[in-house]
Design a protein around this motif. Structure first.
Motif, PDB file in Angstrom:
ATOM      1  N   TYR A 168       0.858  -1.190   0.000  1.00 22.77           N
ATOM      2  CA  TYR A 168       0.000   0.000   0.000  1.00 22.77           C
ATOM      3  C   TYR A 168       0.895   1.242   0.000  1.00 22.77           C
ATOM      4  O   TYR A 168       1.648   1.466   0.954  1.00 22.77           O
ATOM      5  N   CYS A 200       2.582  -4.660   7.067  1.00 22.77           N
ATOM      6  CA  CYS A 200       1.214  -4.498   6.588  1.00 22.77           C
ATOM      7  C   CYS A 200       0.555  -5.859   6.801  1.00 22.77           C
ATOM      8  O   CYS A 200       0.889  -6.838   6.136  1.00 22.77           O
ATOM      9  N   ASN A 218      -1.834  -5.672   2.119  1.00 20.35           N
ATOM     10  CA  ASN A 218      -2.414  -5.056   0.923  1.00 20.35           C
ATOM     11  C   ASN A 218      -1.250  -4.658   0.035  1.00 20.35           C
ATOM     12  O   ASN A 218      -0.385  -3.905   0.491  1.00 20.35           O
ATOM     13  N   HIS A 260      -6.778  -4.122   7.760  1.00 21.70           N
ATOM     14  CA  HIS A 260      -7.563  -5.150   7.057  1.00 21.70           C
ATOM     15  C   HIS A 260      -7.825  -6.386   7.923  1.00 21.70           C
ATOM     16  O   HIS A 260      -8.300  -7.407   7.420  1.00 21.70           O
TER      17      HIS A 260
END
Ligand SMILES: Cc1ncc(COP(=O)(O)O)c(C=O)c1O
Length: 385
Positions: free
Chosen positions: A121, A168, A172, A203
């Motif tokens: 991301y 992350c 993502n 997420h």
């Protein structure tokens, strides 16, 4: 199913980035938007009801979180992720990205090195650069669409200037839910070298296998981790700007909050707290059905591409509604792929290289939309690829 995820809501002309900024970002207006990571589903009714009640009171002065807000976050972590946190470990901010940027500044100096795992991301690397820190990439290893961490490469890249490791989790755009074992190995390295871990877990609720919060693994890891999260992805409330940081280590939290306050990012939107509380208190049944619908959209995409012998492939993600589509077997010139997607297929996907150079050949498709609309998009892909 109680909830209607098939409903098609016209988002055009609603000041929505995904629909109303197509011309600005892609140069074309009439594209089917499958890019920005928000969902085309309506936020759960229980959240809308709470927001309406707040609006009806007509008072929109400065808000503050309460004991109830903290308790709901704490209970959510326990019931969804089996993570025991304390209320005092939580601080609220107006977004995961602003919080991340503040953390970069709080825990490193100009010129220090920060390690990030690409493809990822993009704000996670943009804010390293914009804070004048040195970005060091620890690219993920890809094997037939399945991504793993390269811990040998990570060890080799650590220097005395390495101050932060950015995780992350879930990841993502590659859709991995990192296993407890993978996280343990990673954390061991960071602890050995006294590198702070920032874990972006936004997420975490949209997962199709067991998710382990990094800081839940051990006391030692919890003491060295700043976790960032929000109900924004889970309940489609990103525009309400309410997120939070969790950290067991009081001195880390204090340092983070000094910088967060300096940047003015601790003022959460008045509707943000309302949405967070309603979501965590009442919207879990909606989330359960959302997960079933998303899983079904993912399998449908897989079957569709196979059925029509498309050259576009992907591995079903373990988390997120983001599909990391591999276009490498279509046209070798990726600029031509991009052009064809826009001019012929007329769909807007996120270009893989925006997530780092290792994203070359990939495009990210957001499948959080009604199955009918998804089918329309897939039809356009198989016609051209
Ligand atoms: C990994 C990740 N972190 C953070 C964000 C954005 O968080 P926020 O809107 O709270 O700044 C996103 C949005 O797509 C994301 O995918």
């Amino acid at each position: 199913m109680i909830y209607n995820f098939d409903e098609i809501i016209d988002r055009k002309d609603t000041s929505c980035v995904k629909y109303d900024a197509l011309e600005k970002y892609f140069g074309y207006k009439d594209l089917q938007p499958l890019w920005v990571a928000d969902m085309d589903f309506k936020t759960p009714d229980v959240i809308i009801k709470a927001l309406k009640e707040k609006a009806n009171k007509g008072l929109f002065g400065y808000p503050i979180s309460t004991q109830k807000t903290d308790t709901l976050v704490k209970e959510w972590m326990k019931k969804r992720h089996n993570w025991e946190i304390e209320e005092s470990w939580i601080s609220y901010v107006n977004g995961v990205v602003p919080a991340y940027s503040a953390a970069v500044e709080a825990f490193s100096e100009e010129g220090d090195e920060i390690i990030v795992q690409t493809p990822v991301y993009f704000p996670l690397f943009n804010h390293i650069k914009s804070n004048n820190r040195k970005m060091i990439t620890n690219p993920l290893i890809e094997d037939n669409g399945y991504y793993k961490m390269d811990l040998e490469d990570l060890k080799a890249k650590i220097t005395p200037k390495t101050k932060i490791f950015v995780l992350c989790s879930p990841h993502n755009p590659v859709g991995r839910v990192w296993s407890k074992e993978e996280l343990e190995e990673l954390a061991k390295i960071c602890l050995e070298h006294n590198i702070l871990m920032i874990s972006d877990e936004i997420h975490a609720d949209i997962v199709f296998k067991k998710f382990t919060p990094l800081a839940s693994i051990s006391e030692e890891i919890a003491d060295n981790t700043l976790t960032l999260n929000s109900p924004g992805k889970t309940f489609n409330t990103a525009g309400l700007n309410c997120a939070y940081a969790i950290c067991k280590n009081k001195s880390i939290m204090k340092k983070f909050m000094v910088e967060a306050q300096r940047r003015g990012i601790t003022s959460v939107n008045v509707f943000g707290y309302v949405a967070l509380e309603a979501a965590y208190e009442f919207a879990e049944p909606w989330l359960e059905e959302l997960l079933v619908y998303l899983k079904n959209n993912i399998s449908y995409t897989k079957d569709y591409l196979t059925k029509y012998n498309s050259k576009v492939t992907f591995l079903e993600p373990q988390a997120t509604y983001l599909l990391w589509l591999n276009f490498k077997n279509t046209i070798s010139d990726y600029n031509k792929v991009k052009q064809k997607l826009l001019e012929e297929a007329q769909i807007a996907l996120n270009e893989g290289t925006s997530f780092g150079i290792d994203g070359k050949g990939y495009f990210r498709l957001n499948c959080a939309l009604s199955k009918n609309k998804l089918e329309e998009a897939l039809g356009k892909i198989v016609t051209h690829f």
